[in-house]
Design a protein around this motif. Structure first.
Motif, PDB file in Angstrom:
ATOM      1  N   LEU A 135      12.495   4.331  -0.030  1.00  0.00           N
ATOM      2  CA  LEU A 135      13.103   3.771   1.186  1.00  0.00           C
ATOM      3  C   LEU A 135      12.424   4.298   2.451  1.00  0.00           C
ATOM      4  O   LEU A 135      12.222   3.555   3.413  1.00  0.00           O
ATOM      5  CB  LEU A 135      14.608   4.082   1.223  1.00  0.00           C
ATOM      6  N   ALA A 136      12.063   5.583   2.443  1.00  0.00           N
ATOM      7  CA  ALA A 136      11.440   6.153   3.646  1.00  0.00           C
ATOM      8  C   ALA A 136      10.142   5.423   3.964  1.00  0.00           C
ATOM      9  O   ALA A 136       9.783   5.244   5.130  1.00  0.00           O
ATOM     10  CB  ALA A 136      11.194   7.651   3.464  1.00  0.00           C
ATOM     11  N   GLU A 137       9.447   4.968   2.892  1.00  0.00           N
ATOM     12  CA  GLU A 137       8.198   4.232   3.131  1.00  0.00           C
ATOM     13  C   GLU A 137       8.463   2.946   3.907  1.00  0.00           C
ATOM     14  O   GLU A 137       7.604   2.486   4.656  1.00  0.00           O
ATOM     15  CB  GLU A 137       7.495   3.895   1.804  1.00  0.00           C
ATOM     16  N   ILE A 141      15.038   8.835  -7.102  1.00  0.00           N
ATOM     17  CA  ILE A 141      14.131   9.214  -6.022  1.00  0.00           C
ATOM     18  C   ILE A 141      14.080   8.107  -4.967  1.00  0.00           C
ATOM     19  O   ILE A 141      13.100   7.949  -4.242  1.00  0.00           O
ATOM     20  CB  ILE A 141      12.711   9.516  -6.541  1.00  0.00           C
ATOM     21  N   SER A 142      15.162   7.364  -4.867  1.00  0.00           N
ATOM     22  CA  SER A 142      15.162   6.179  -4.002  1.00  0.00           C
ATOM     23  C   SER A 142      14.742   6.498  -2.565  1.00  0.00           C
ATOM     24  O   SER A 142      14.071   5.711  -1.918  1.00  0.00           O
ATOM     25  CB  SER A 142      16.534   5.515  -4.015  1.00  0.00           C
ATOM     26  N   ARG A 186       2.217   3.884  -5.246  1.00  0.00           N
ATOM     27  CA  ARG A 186       2.459   4.898  -6.259  1.00  0.00           C
ATOM     28  C   ARG A 186       3.733   4.596  -7.061  1.00  0.00           C
ATOM     29  O   ARG A 186       3.725   4.645  -8.283  1.00  0.00           O
ATOM     30  CB  ARG A 186       2.564   6.246  -5.555  1.00  0.00           C
ATOM     31  N   GLU A 200       3.901   3.725 -11.138  1.00  0.00           N
ATOM     32  CA  GLU A 200       4.630   4.544 -12.106  1.00  0.00           C
ATOM     33  C   GLU A 200       5.841   3.816 -12.674  1.00  0.00           C
ATOM     34  O   GLU A 200       6.545   4.357 -13.513  1.00  0.00           O
ATOM     35  CB  GLU A 200       5.092   5.846 -11.443  1.00  0.00           C
ATOM     36  N   TRP A 215       8.613   3.135 -11.013  1.00  0.00           N
ATOM     37  CA  TRP A 215       9.893   3.500 -10.384  1.00  0.00           C
ATOM     38  C   TRP A 215      10.426   2.320  -9.574  1.00  0.00           C
ATOM     39  O   TRP A 215      11.598   2.201  -9.303  1.00  0.00           O
ATOM     40  CB  TRP A 215       9.717   4.712  -9.463  1.00  0.00           C
ATOM     41  N   TYR A 226      15.287   6.811 -13.009  1.00  0.00           N
ATOM     42  CA  TYR A 226      14.426   7.624 -12.155  1.00  0.00           C
ATOM     43  C   TYR A 226      14.142   6.985 -10.796  1.00  0.00           C
ATOM     44  O   TYR A 226      14.156   7.663  -9.772  1.00  0.00           O
ATOM     45  CB  TYR A 226      13.120   8.001 -12.881  1.00  0.00           C
ATOM     46  N   ARG A 247       0.830  -1.205   0.000  1.00  0.00           N
ATOM     47  CA  ARG A 247       0.000   0.000   0.000  1.00  0.00           C
ATOM     48  C   ARG A 247       0.859   1.248   0.000  1.00  0.00           C
ATOM     49  O   ARG A 247       0.577   2.227  -0.664  1.00  0.00           O
ATOM     50  CB  ARG A 247      -0.895   0.014   1.242  1.00  0.00           C
ATOM     51  N   GLN A 295      12.498   8.344  -1.444  1.00  0.00           N
ATOM     52  CA  GLN A 295      11.041   8.340  -1.306  1.00  0.00           C
ATOM     53  C   GLN A 295      10.536   6.915  -1.104  1.00  0.00           C
ATOM     54  O   GLN A 295       9.620   6.682  -0.342  1.00  0.00           O
ATOM     55  CB  GLN A 295      10.396   8.957  -2.551  1.00  0.00           C
TER      56      GLN A 295
END
Lengths: 602, 421
Positions: B401-403, B396-397, B372, B376, B378, B392, B368, B399
């Motif tokens: 990894l923080a999840e 933006i890794s 996104r 897309e 990524w 890409y 979940r 973004q």
């Protein structure tokens, strides 16, 4: 313990503005009467909620019973009933005033009378309370007792020739205050032989004993063996406990007319024992309840949504529990396509809303999205119906409406006269109608406006404080509904309507609000991996638009073996930010953005 | 030394040589600047170096009897400040104490202008078979801005010598370290630099983006508004250019910042991303013999005191098998996703100790959060294998990894507890 004759009882409260030293004075009275030993004294003993202590304000009422031997050697029982000092809780103030025969009016000897104090003094006068003016903080270099006395006389019309100068901090004047409570405040009426009537002036929820009810016996008596009836809720209970506050609760067998105490009776929720209700005996009930009972009505509404949908059941449980101890809190489930499941909640005012929000986050460990506060609008439909709308997103289409009415308040602002201009400007910006301006003294003024409540529940208070360096104070009460040319302003994020950001505004202000709202959102919503258009619209007409440019990269390339720790720390920080965000369609929106409408002027 | 059961011991070792001539303006590593004239043999700094090497030898002696190593990495600092003999003694000591496997990869970090051809000859004779050359830039203007001590001519000379050893088979591979997105650097600057770097024939590149770290000269300058970094758009173009150009020359981006032609992937580097253990030796060095990291004191005195206590009381608990804990799963995902091949989630989940059902349940909540990025493209999925796209997804890794950490914090407590399998 309860053999105190009615003639030796004195019940009083303290009326003071925030910061004028009410809590310190109360503490000092407890200390000097030996009720609380100095070493057990925590600063501001009567404010026992953490939140209150942090903010230095009193929200919840507390009470304490003191034994006092006066100068002639007679023993008295003094009951101090503390009152909340915030406009959100004025109903509770009026109830607690009814439990007293007198009040100490505490005024800061350098600052003078403030709006909230005045509102409460008038309430006290209406209740025929004996008022003893006390000038506090007399030890401070800026104090000017003569000027303040004059102010009290000219504003309230009280005789201040016997006002007491004191310093709660140093202890100066405390004994004089205690003696004058005995001398000047009348004892309660001796109605011990009449049918039992007791007024609930406060209650709170204790997880082990159920609701603890604070009450004042006005006539008759209540004993531990009695069955009681609550006249408004029509519920009856056997008592588990009855007692007095010293200020710790200590049990007694019976309380009679004039006394103040508490009871526990396994009452499940505070809504079953509301402030203002009358307690009587089941077997020999009073004919009539005490006058003036009213249910606190929420004036301000907002949506509460968990950031993580999985927390919805936890949020429901937390609200259920909070309501056990907060009868004014109202909530019902709300579903929004943008936000998922949550609750529409009603509050007495902004402070009440903040308190509930903070307790949910602190005590129940929930991550919440709170939407901007709204008031209740009355919508008159073309078909003759009229609807009460507390959520702007549910405002019916313009084709079906005839008109919208919104709540107005009468607002009184007290301030040094040098701020007249800026305050009048503020009221005008907020669609206020000027009513009157009165000089209290040569350099202090009251401004009176009639103003839509919706304009007050945003950042009015903060603006007033910041424009007057904190010197102004305000008080308001509801005066009714008025028709206005109001429109619904929608916000679209990434071309999808964001329900929680919908507001109802006056048509003349719609363009400016829409423009600054999208500008503010641009600041508050972090950039994401794609471009995000932001638009404000009335119906299908776009009145303002902005866009957030796409984030192109976010990578920490350098990452040697040992660097893992630091990288992890940075990512964890990012993760923390993400937790405070709510996904609306494709866009992650942070909590602050939902309050953007409150920050338009900053 | 008492007998310690090193069990499933690591096959890699990192040795930290903290000395440098000077501290570069971007550097926040545990380094000790000794001045431009310092050398390992004599003159300024040599006593300090000798005293340090003594401590390093003592630390290595603590782990006698572990499994033979397959990779050794001498990093810094500037290890090429040490003389060939000093390097030889260190490697011999390590070989005697721990042992080397046949064909072990032994890398030495070197800086241009800190060694000559004879030194290189000596290092190779000492056992070094891979060189990582820290050139950082191929443009004198940027070398100056970075506070580097060498210039282009030093780089070219060093590259020639190394290439000669490589071509003759005495070095099995070598790497160039470069930094991109430098202050006032434009796309054309970077394209030129990268082309020149490609012309010297190295089969491996480590290319990092400049990041401004606390306590560095750059940070101070940035606060004064003197550091003008390329904007995101340009930085992304540089990254994309790097990736596509190198891939055109046959390099594979096997990790976010590392590129190699086939057969030249750094085995030592891969250890860090796979979550396997490694020894670490030296002041400020981090080790993770069984997955859990341990960092040594960053000061000389602290390091000495630590060694003395290890000699007296025995090895620190996280350095002994059986007492040590594994790398937490969230970290393993964080480092694993940096690799071209990404991670096999089901494999890692079950290795962590979750049942199949648990793994699927927890995966659903992670999916979940990743929705996104997956939608897309990524982050791509094949079976249970998840990979960041190039360029890409990698750009933006953070973004993605923080999840992982948001997800990790939302799991029940017993699911995230580190346990010994």
């Amino acid at each position: 313990m309860t053999d105190a004759p009615v003639s030796r009882l004195r019940n009083f409260c303290i009326i003071a503005h925030i910061d004028h030293g009410k809590s310190t004075l109360a503490d000092r009275l407890l200390q000097d009467t030996g009720t609380v030993a100095g070493r057990d004294m925590q600063e501001q003993f009567l404010d026992n909620m953490d939140l209150e202590r942090e903010r230095g304000i009193t929200i919840k009422l507390q009470a304490a019973r003191m034994n006092y031997k006066d100068s002639s050697g007679e023993n008295y029982v003094l009951n101090l009933i503390d009152t909340p000092g915030h406009v959100d809780f004025s109903y509770e103030v009026s109830r607690s005033l009814q439990a007293c025969e007198g009040a100490l009016l505490v005024v800061d000897a350098s600052q003078g009378v403030e709006a909230q104090t005045l509102a409460n003094v008038y309430l006290a006068l209406e209740n025929d309370l004996e008022i003893i003016p006390v000038l506090n903080k007399i030890d401070l270099p800026g104090s000017d007792p003569e000027r303040i006395k004059q102010e009290i006389e000219s504003i309230i019309g009280l005789d201040t020739s016997s006002a007491i100068a004191c310093s709660a901090k140093t202890g100066l004047g405390i004994d004089e205050i205690l003696q004058s409570v005995v001398d000047r405040i009348p004892p309660p009426a001796d109605l011990v032989d009449r049918p039992t009537k007791a007024l609930i002036f406060d209650s709170y929820y204790d997880p082990y004993r159920g609701v603890i009810v604070y009450f004042r016996v006005l006539s008759g008596r209540i004993g531990i063996k009695d069955k009681v009836l609550l006249m408004a809720s029509q519920k009856s209970y056997e008592l588990d406990e009855i007692g007095v506050m010293t200020p710790d609760q200590s049990e007694v067998d019976e309380l009679h007319a004039g006394e103040v105490g508490y009871l526990a009776a396994s009452i499940k929720a505070v809504s079953d024992a509301r402030v203002g209700d009358t307690i009587t005996l089941l077997n020999s009930p009073a004919d009539e309840p005490l006058p003036g009972y009213a249910e606190a009505k929420p004036m301000v509404f907002c949506g509460l949504f968990p950031t993580d949908a999985d927390q919805y059941p936890d949020l429901r449980e937390a609200l259920d529990k909070l309501q056990l101890s907060d009868a004014a809190l109202k909530y019902e489930p709300e579903t929004s396509s943008a936000m998922g499941f949550g609750f529409r909640c009603g509050f007495l005012g902004l402070l009440h809303m903040e308190i509930v929000q903070e307790r949910l986050e602190r005590e129940y460990d929930l991550d919440l999205i709170v939407t901007a506060p709204s008031v209740i609008y009355q919508v008159n439909m073309l078909d003759g119906d009229s609807l009460m709308i507390d959520n702007p997103a549910t405002l019916p289409d313009p084709q079906k409406r005839d008109s919208i009415e919104e709540p107005y308040v009468r607002m009184e602002i007290y301030s040094p006269n040098e701020y007249n201009g800026t305050l009048m400007g503020l009221c005008q910006e907020r669609r206020g109608d000027f009513v009157d301006m009165k000089y209290i003294t040569t350099d202090r003024v009251t401004l009176i406006y009639e103003i839509p409540l919706a304009e007050v529940v945003t950042d009015f208070f903060d603006q007033m404080k910041s424009r007057t360096k904190g010197y102004a104070s305000m008080e308001y009460h509801l005066i009714g509904y008025r028709k206005n040319d109001l429109v619904r302003l929608d916000i679209l994020i990434n071309s999808e309507k964001a329900d929680p950001l919908t507001t109802i505004v006056h048509r003349d202000k719609a363009y400016n609000v829409g423009k600054s709202l999208v500008e503010k959102l641009k600041e508050l919503i972090p950039r994401q991996q794609f471009k995000i258009p932001l638009q404000a619209s009335i119906g299908s007409r776009i009145i303002a638009s902005e866009s957030i440019s796409a984030m192109r990269k976010d990578v920490l390339a350098k990452c040697y073996g040992g660097d893992i720790s630091r990288k992890k720390k940075l990512l964890k920080k990012q993760a923390k930010g993400k937790k405070r965000m709510k996904a609306m369609g494709k866009v992650d929106v942070p909590q602050e953005a939902f309050m953007a409408v409150l920050k338009l002027n900053q | 030394m008492g007998v310690v059961d090193f069990g499933n011991a690591p096959r890699s070792a990192y040795l930290h040589i903290p000395f440098c001539h000077r501290r570069c303006f971007y550097c926040d590593f545990a380094v000790v600047p000794l001045g431009d004239k310092a050398s390992g043999l004599e003159g300024p700094g040599s006593l300090s170096i000798k005293a340090y090497l003594d401590l390093l030898h003592r630390e290595i002696a603590l782990v006698c009897g572990a499994a033979p190593l397959s990779t050794v990495y001498l990093g810094g600092g500037t290890p090429s400040l040490l003389t060939p003999n000093q390097i030889k003694d260190l490697l011999n000591h390590l070989r005697n104490q721990v042992g080397f496997q046949d064909g072990a990869e032994i890398t030495l970090e070197m800086d241009p202008a800190s060694f000559n051809k004879n030194d290189l000859e000596g290092y190779v004779e000492a056992g070094v078979n891979r060189v990582s050359l820290g050139i950082q830039s191929f443009n004198d203007r940027f070398l100056e801005i970075l506070g580097r001590r060498h210039r282009i001519e030093d780089i070219l000379q060093a590259c020639n010598w190394i290439d000669e050893f490589y071509k003759s088979g005495r070095l099995s591979s070598w790497n160039l370290d470069l930094i991109q997105s430098l202050p006032r650097q434009n796309l054309l600057d970077w394209e030129t630099e990268l082309r020149e770097a490609l012309s010297v024939g190295a089969p491996h590149f480590s290319i990092y983006e400049l990041s401004i770290e606390p306590g560095t000269v750059f940070e101070r300058r940035e606060r004064k508004g003197e550091v003008l970094l390329p904007n995101e758009e340009i930085a992304l173009e540089m990254m994309t250019f790097t990736s596509s150009t190198l891939s055109g020359f046959g390099f594979s981006r096997y990790e976010i910042s590392n590129y190699a032609v086939p057969g030249h992937v750094s085995r030592h580097n891969r250890v860090y991303w796979s979550g396997s253990g490694w020894w670490g030796f030296g002041q400020g060095a981090t080790s993770a013999p069984w997955g859990e990291r341990f960092s040594r004191p960053r000061t000389r005195n602290g390091y000495r005191a630590w060694i003395e206590s290890q000699e007296e009381e025995g090895l620190h608990k996280s350095l002994i098998a059986g007492c040590a804990s594994r790398m937490p799963l969230d970290e393993k995902l964080m480092v694993g996703l940096r690799r071209r091949e990404g991670v096999d989630l089901m494999h890692l989940f079950q290795q962590w100790g979750w049942s199949r059902d648990q793994s699927e349940e927890y995966f659903n909540s992670l999916e979940r959060r990743w929705g996104r990025a997956m939608l897309e493209g990524w982050l791509s999925r094949r079976g249970w294998r998840f990979q960041l796209s190039d360029p890409y997804g990698m750009a933006i890794s953070n973004q993605v990894l923080a999840e992982i950490f948001v997800w990790w914090d939302s799991l029940p407590e017993d699911a995230v507890v580190v346990s010994i399998p």
